[in-house]
Write an enzyme that holds these catalytic residues in place. Structure first.
Site, PDB file in Angstrom:
ATOM      1  N   ASP A   1       6.939   1.665   2.838  1.00 47.53           N
ATOM      2  CA  ASP A   1       6.859   0.681   1.755  1.00 47.53           C
ATOM      3  C   ASP A   1       7.893   0.996   0.679  1.00 47.53           C
ATOM      4  O   ASP A   1       8.551   0.091   0.151  1.00 47.53           O
ATOM      5  CB  ASP A   1       5.479   0.696   1.089  1.00 47.53           C
ATOM      6  CG  ASP A   1       4.341   0.405   2.024  1.00 47.53           C
ATOM      7  OD1 ASP A   1       3.734  -0.669   1.905  1.00 47.53           O
ATOM      8  OD2 ASP A   1       4.029   1.275   2.864  1.00 47.53           O
TER       9      ASP A   1
ATOM     10  N   ASP B   1       0.863  -1.191   0.000  1.00 49.25           N
ATOM     11  CA  ASP B   1       0.000   0.000   0.000  1.00 49.25           C
ATOM     12  C   ASP B   1       0.896   1.237   0.000  1.00 49.25           C
ATOM     13  O   ASP B   1       0.704   2.155   0.764  1.00 49.25           O
ATOM     14  CB  ASP B   1      -0.948  -0.009   1.199  1.00 49.25           C
ATOM     15  CG  ASP B   1      -0.228   0.033   2.539  1.00 49.25           C
ATOM     16  OD1 ASP B   1       0.963  -0.386   2.601  1.00 49.25           O
ATOM     17  OD2 ASP B   1      -0.823   0.475   3.545  1.00 49.25           O
TER      18      ASP B   1
END
Length: 326
Positions: free
Chosen positions: A16, A11
């Site tokens: 990330d 996501d």
């Protein structure tokens, strides 16, 4: 070193992005695909963020798949602003108007099934966001989990100390039903980097400054996207995270990715059955560790507890020494 085949479900927020760059820099990792899911921001923003990371690292050839825009059941939860509205600190101005043409037509869950079926028992799946795409994959193909080599998850909590609700961690809280499905039905070897694991194994803010001030394209990108984000403010985090865990720089998703790249990064862990609570008014989304076998489950997972910070820090440093052309 044997090359690992990896699919990364993300996501894509700032942490990330850091984890993706860690995988892109690892010489022993071949990324088969990047699948996008709702979470830190809308799935449309996630797709654009993943494409941006691949562009910075000059790895645009890796296929990107759009996945679930909301949880498995019920209305979509509002996205977090932890990493800004767009997931990357709201500092990127030159958004690509042609981004949708660069996304594969195949849905993320279908892509997972296909790529793993073509490489049975060889693919490590790394899940960095809500587990919706993984739950959809096992609903489409109940045999999907047994075709995986292993599964790495960043999410869940061990002690009922939540970071978005009183008792649950963000990724699991965003889609508790999917977290429940995955931890009940994925019977492959499963490794969990919980919120407590990340928070209890921090690096120093001095390390963070050294990390983002390296003279490489990826480091300059990381410096940009963390520049206005309160989650990367030493002072702001004192009031948010230090209540439970103490000071330090934490790149949450990178802990799961590091474990996939080099298992020796994890120096201690707990192996036991787990279950995600769905019904509790306060505990919904909380991961429960069954250390007394009360649930009578046959499948155990490995919950990481202690990290080799020297090795972890080395992987982080190397991740920003990009581009790394192949």
């Amino acid at each position: 070193m044997t090359e690992k085949l990896v699919i990364i479900d993300t996501d894509c927020g700032i942490d990330d992005a850091q984890a993706l760059m860690m995988a892109l820099a690892a010489p022993n990792v071949q990324i088969l695909g990047l699948t996008c899911v709702h979470g830190n921001t809308s799935v449309e923003n996630v797709c654009q963020n993943v494409l941006r990371v691949l562009s910075v690292c000059e790895r645009e050839g890796i296929p990107v798949f759009r996945g679930a825009a909301g949880p498995l059941i019920g209305a979509s939860n509002p996205s977090s602003d932890h990493f800004g509205g767009d997931g990357l600190g709201d500092v990127i101005e030159d958004r690509d108007p042609q981004w949708e043409k660069k996304i594969q037509r195949e849905h993320a869950a279908s892509a997972m099934i296909r790529l793993v079926s073509e490489n049975q028992k060889q693919v490590s799946l790394v899940a960095l966001g809500p587990l919706t795409n993984l739950a959809l994959a096992v609903r489409l193909d109940p045999g999907f989990p047994q075709k995986l080599r292993d599964l790495y998850i960043m999410g869940g909590n061990m002690e009922g100390k939540g970071n978005v609700t009183l008792c649950s961690e963000f990724n699991f809280a965003m889609d508790p039903e999917s977290a429940y499905v995955v931890l009940e039905e994925y019977l492959c070897p499963t490794y969990i980097a919980s919120w407590e694991y990340a928070c209890r194994n921090p690096l120093t803010w001095e390390f963070f400054e050294e990390l983002i001030n390296q003279d490489f394209a990826a480091a300059r990108f990381m410096k940009l996207i963390t520049s206005k984000c309160w989650a990367y403010s030493k002072e702001a985090m004192k009031t948010k995270r230090d209540v439970y865990f103490g000071p330090g720089f934490v790149s949450y998703d990178s802990y799961a990715m590091a474990a996939c790249i080099d298992s020796s990064v994890v120096t201690d862990s707990i192996t036991c059955p787990v279950r995600v609570e769905l019904q509790g008014a306060l505990g919904r989304g909380m991961m429960v560790l069954d250390r007394i076998n009360a649930l009578k489950k046959n499948h155990c997972v490995t919950v990481m507890t202690t990290c080799d910070l020297v090795k972890f820090g080395r992987l982080l440093m190397e991740s920003l020494r990009q581009p790394c052309k192949r």
